[in-house]
Write a protein that holds these residues in place. Structure first.
Motif, mmCIF file in Angstrom:
data_model
loop_
_atom_site.group_PDB
_atom_site.id
_atom_site.type_symbol
_atom_site.label_atom_id
_atom_site.label_comp_id
_atom_site.label_asym_id
_atom_site.label_seq_id
_atom_site.Cartn_x
_atom_site.Cartn_y
_atom_site.Cartn_z
ATOM 1 N N GLY A 11 34.860 -23.087 -86.603
ATOM 2 C CA GLY A 11 34.337 -21.742 -86.061
ATOM 3 C C GLY A 11 33.194 -21.286 -86.896
ATOM 4 N N ARG A 12 33.397 -21.286 -88.395
ATOM 5 C CA ARG A 12 32.362 -20.511 -89.176
ATOM 6 C C ARG A 12 31.212 -21.502 -89.130
ATOM 7 N NH1 ARG A 12 36.875 -19.712 -92.249
ATOM 8 N NH2 ARG A 12 36.851 -21.702 -93.413
ATOM 9 N N LYS A 13 31.390 -23.005 -89.151
ATOM 10 C CA LYS A 13 30.393 -23.793 -89.034
ATOM 11 C C LYS A 13 29.271 -23.705 -87.791
ATOM 12 C CE LYS A 13 28.957 -28.435 -90.348
ATOM 13 N NZ LYS A 13 29.306 -29.925 -90.726
ATOM 14 N N GLN A 14 30.148 -23.482 -86.627
ATOM 15 C CA GLN A 14 29.302 -23.285 -85.426
ATOM 16 C C GLN A 14 28.536 -21.883 -85.409
ATOM 17 O OE1 GLN A 14 32.406 -23.414 -82.555
ATOM 18 N NE2 GLN A 14 32.140 -25.569 -81.884
ATOM 19 N N ASP A 15 29.133 -20.743 -85.983
ATOM 20 C CA ASP A 15 28.550 -19.522 -86.115
ATOM 21 C C ASP A 15 27.168 -19.542 -87.021
ATOM 22 O OD1 ASP A 15 28.728 -16.927 -85.513
ATOM 23 O OD2 ASP A 15 29.248 -16.164 -87.817
ATOM 24 N N ARG A 16 27.273 -20.428 -88.012
ATOM 25 C CA ARG A 16 26.348 -20.508 -89.004
ATOM 26 C C ARG A 16 25.048 -21.555 -88.537
ATOM 27 N NH1 ARG A 16 30.218 -21.591 -93.632
ATOM 28 N NH2 ARG A 16 30.483 -19.455 -94.629
ATOM 29 N N ALA A 17 25.371 -22.179 -87.438
ATOM 30 C CA ALA A 17 24.353 -22.883 -86.804
ATOM 31 C C ALA A 17 23.549 -22.145 -85.934
ATOM 32 C CB ALA A 17 24.933 -24.126 -85.989
ATOM 33 N N SER A 39 10.311 -9.440 -87.241
ATOM 34 C CA SER A 39 9.927 -9.290 -85.887
ATOM 35 C C SER A 39 9.197 -10.835 -85.681
ATOM 36 C CB SER A 39 8.496 -8.533 -85.664
ATOM 37 O OG SER A 39 7.464 -8.920 -86.462
ATOM 38 N N ALA A 40 8.855 -11.743 -86.625
ATOM 39 C CA ALA A 40 8.513 -12.844 -86.253
ATOM 40 C C ALA A 40 9.645 -13.794 -86.174
ATOM 41 C CB ALA A 40 7.825 -13.686 -87.812
ATOM 42 N N VAL A 41 10.959 -13.467 -86.731
ATOM 43 C CA VAL A 41 12.114 -14.320 -86.504
ATOM 44 C C VAL A 41 12.707 -13.835 -85.258
ATOM 45 C CG1 VAL A 41 14.432 -14.174 -87.434
ATOM 46 C CG2 VAL A 41 12.794 -14.050 -88.980
ATOM 47 N N LYS A 42 12.658 -12.562 -84.681
ATOM 48 C CA LYS A 42 13.176 -12.142 -83.398
ATOM 49 C C LYS A 42 12.119 -12.997 -82.413
ATOM 50 C CE LYS A 42 15.041 -7.757 -83.945
ATOM 51 N NZ LYS A 42 14.916 -6.573 -83.521
ATOM 52 N N LYS A 43 11.002 -12.886 -82.473
ATOM 53 C CA LYS A 43 9.908 -13.891 -81.883
ATOM 54 C C LYS A 43 10.402 -15.259 -81.525
ATOM 55 C CE LYS A 43 5.972 -10.905 -82.094
ATOM 56 N NZ LYS A 43 4.792 -10.547 -82.466
ATOM 57 N N ALA A 44 10.814 -15.894 -82.873
ATOM 58 C CA ALA A 44 11.126 -17.416 -82.985
ATOM 59 C C ALA A 44 12.368 -17.481 -82.283
ATOM 60 C CB ALA A 44 11.171 -17.723 -84.202
ATOM 61 N N VAL A 45 13.322 -16.574 -82.170
ATOM 62 C CA VAL A 45 14.657 -16.852 -81.542
ATOM 63 C C VAL A 45 14.528 -16.704 -80.070
ATOM 64 C CG1 VAL A 45 16.757 -15.834 -81.019
ATOM 65 C CG2 VAL A 45 16.132 -15.722 -83.507
ATOM 66 N N LYS A 46 13.472 -15.679 -79.535
ATOM 67 C CA LYS A 46 13.162 -15.671 -78.204
ATOM 68 C C LYS A 46 12.439 -17.038 -77.719
ATOM 69 C CE LYS A 46 12.783 -11.378 -75.778
ATOM 70 N NZ LYS A 46 12.175 -10.206 -75.752
ATOM 71 N N LYS A 47 11.525 -17.479 -78.598
ATOM 72 C CA LYS A 47 10.870 -18.794 -77.956
ATOM 73 C C LYS A 47 11.615 -20.068 -78.067
ATOM 74 C CE LYS A 47 6.655 -20.399 -77.299
ATOM 75 N NZ LYS A 47 5.744 -19.801 -76.283
ATOM 76 N N VAL A 48 12.202 -20.051 -78.980
ATOM 77 C CA VAL A 48 13.025 -21.490 -79.050
ATOM 78 C C VAL A 48 14.696 -21.503 -79.033
ATOM 79 C CG1 VAL A 48 11.334 -22.473 -80.570
ATOM 80 C CG2 VAL A 48 13.273 -21.451 -81.735
ATOM 81 N N GLY A 49 15.113 -20.444 -78.835
ATOM 82 C CA GLY A 49 16.703 -20.144 -78.625
ATOM 83 C C GLY A 49 17.218 -19.775 -79.991
ATOM 84 N N ASN A 50 18.535 -19.843 -80.129
ATOM 85 C CA ASN A 50 19.236 -19.303 -81.075
ATOM 86 C C ASN A 50 19.695 -20.181 -82.191
ATOM 87 O OD1 ASN A 50 21.353 -19.923 -79.879
ATOM 88 N ND2 ASN A 50 22.593 -18.295 -80.077
ATOM 89 N N SER A 51 19.305 -21.609 -82.161
ATOM 90 C CA SER A 51 19.569 -22.690 -82.967
ATOM 91 C C SER A 51 18.916 -22.444 -84.102
ATOM 92 C CB SER A 51 19.124 -23.956 -82.442
ATOM 93 O OG SER A 51 19.159 -24.961 -83.262
ATOM 94 N N ARG A 52 19.703 -22.250 -85.415
ATOM 95 C CA ARG A 52 19.058 -21.870 -86.727
ATOM 96 C C ARG A 52 17.965 -23.221 -87.111
ATOM 97 N NH1 ARG A 52 20.422 -18.329 -90.265
ATOM 98 N NH2 ARG A 52 22.394 -17.817 -89.239
ATOM 99 N N LYS A 53 18.332 -24.430 -86.650
ATOM 100 C CA LYS A 53 17.431 -25.564 -87.165
ATOM 101 C C LYS A 53 16.091 -25.297 -86.370
ATOM 102 C CE LYS A 53 20.158 -29.360 -88.392
ATOM 103 N NZ LYS A 53 20.692 -30.653 -88.008
ATOM 104 N N ARG A 54 16.021 -25.153 -85.097
ATOM 105 C CA ARG A 54 14.791 -24.697 -84.322
ATOM 106 C C ARG A 54 14.062 -23.451 -84.829
ATOM 107 N NH1 ARG A 54 16.837 -24.925 -78.484
ATOM 108 N NH2 ARG A 54 18.161 -26.911 -78.604
ATOM 109 N N VAL A 55 14.911 -22.247 -85.031
ATOM 110 C CA VAL A 55 14.077 -21.128 -85.655
ATOM 111 C C VAL A 55 13.463 -21.340 -87.057
ATOM 112 C CG1 VAL A 55 14.526 -18.853 -86.466
ATOM 113 C CG2 VAL A 55 15.740 -19.759 -84.094
#
Length: 61
Positions: A11-17, A39-55
């Motif tokens: 669960g923790r690992k999935q949350d950290r991802a 704001s750059a982080v928020k825009k990145a999350v909006k653009k590519v989703g909430n995957s930490r790797k993609r962000v």
């Protein structure tokens, strides 16, 4: 006796991802880590989703 929710390593690992774009502390952490603005982080999350790797990739890390 109340039921205690046991947190698993999985669960923790999935949350950290994931990056929760709506949670200030997560956005601030990612911004500090990448050297970019919140704001750059928020825009990145909006653009590519909430995957930490993609962000992180989007932010140029």
């Amino acid at each position: 006796m109340a039921a205690v929710k046991k947190t698993t390593a999985r669960g923790r690992k999935q949350d950290r991802a994931r990056v929760a774009g709506g949670q200030k502390h997560e956005v601030a952490y990612e911004a500090k880590k990448s050297g970019r603005s919140a704001s750059a982080v928020k825009k990145a999350v909006k653009k590519v989703g909430n995957s930490r790797k993609r962000v992180e990739k989007r932010l140029g890390r």
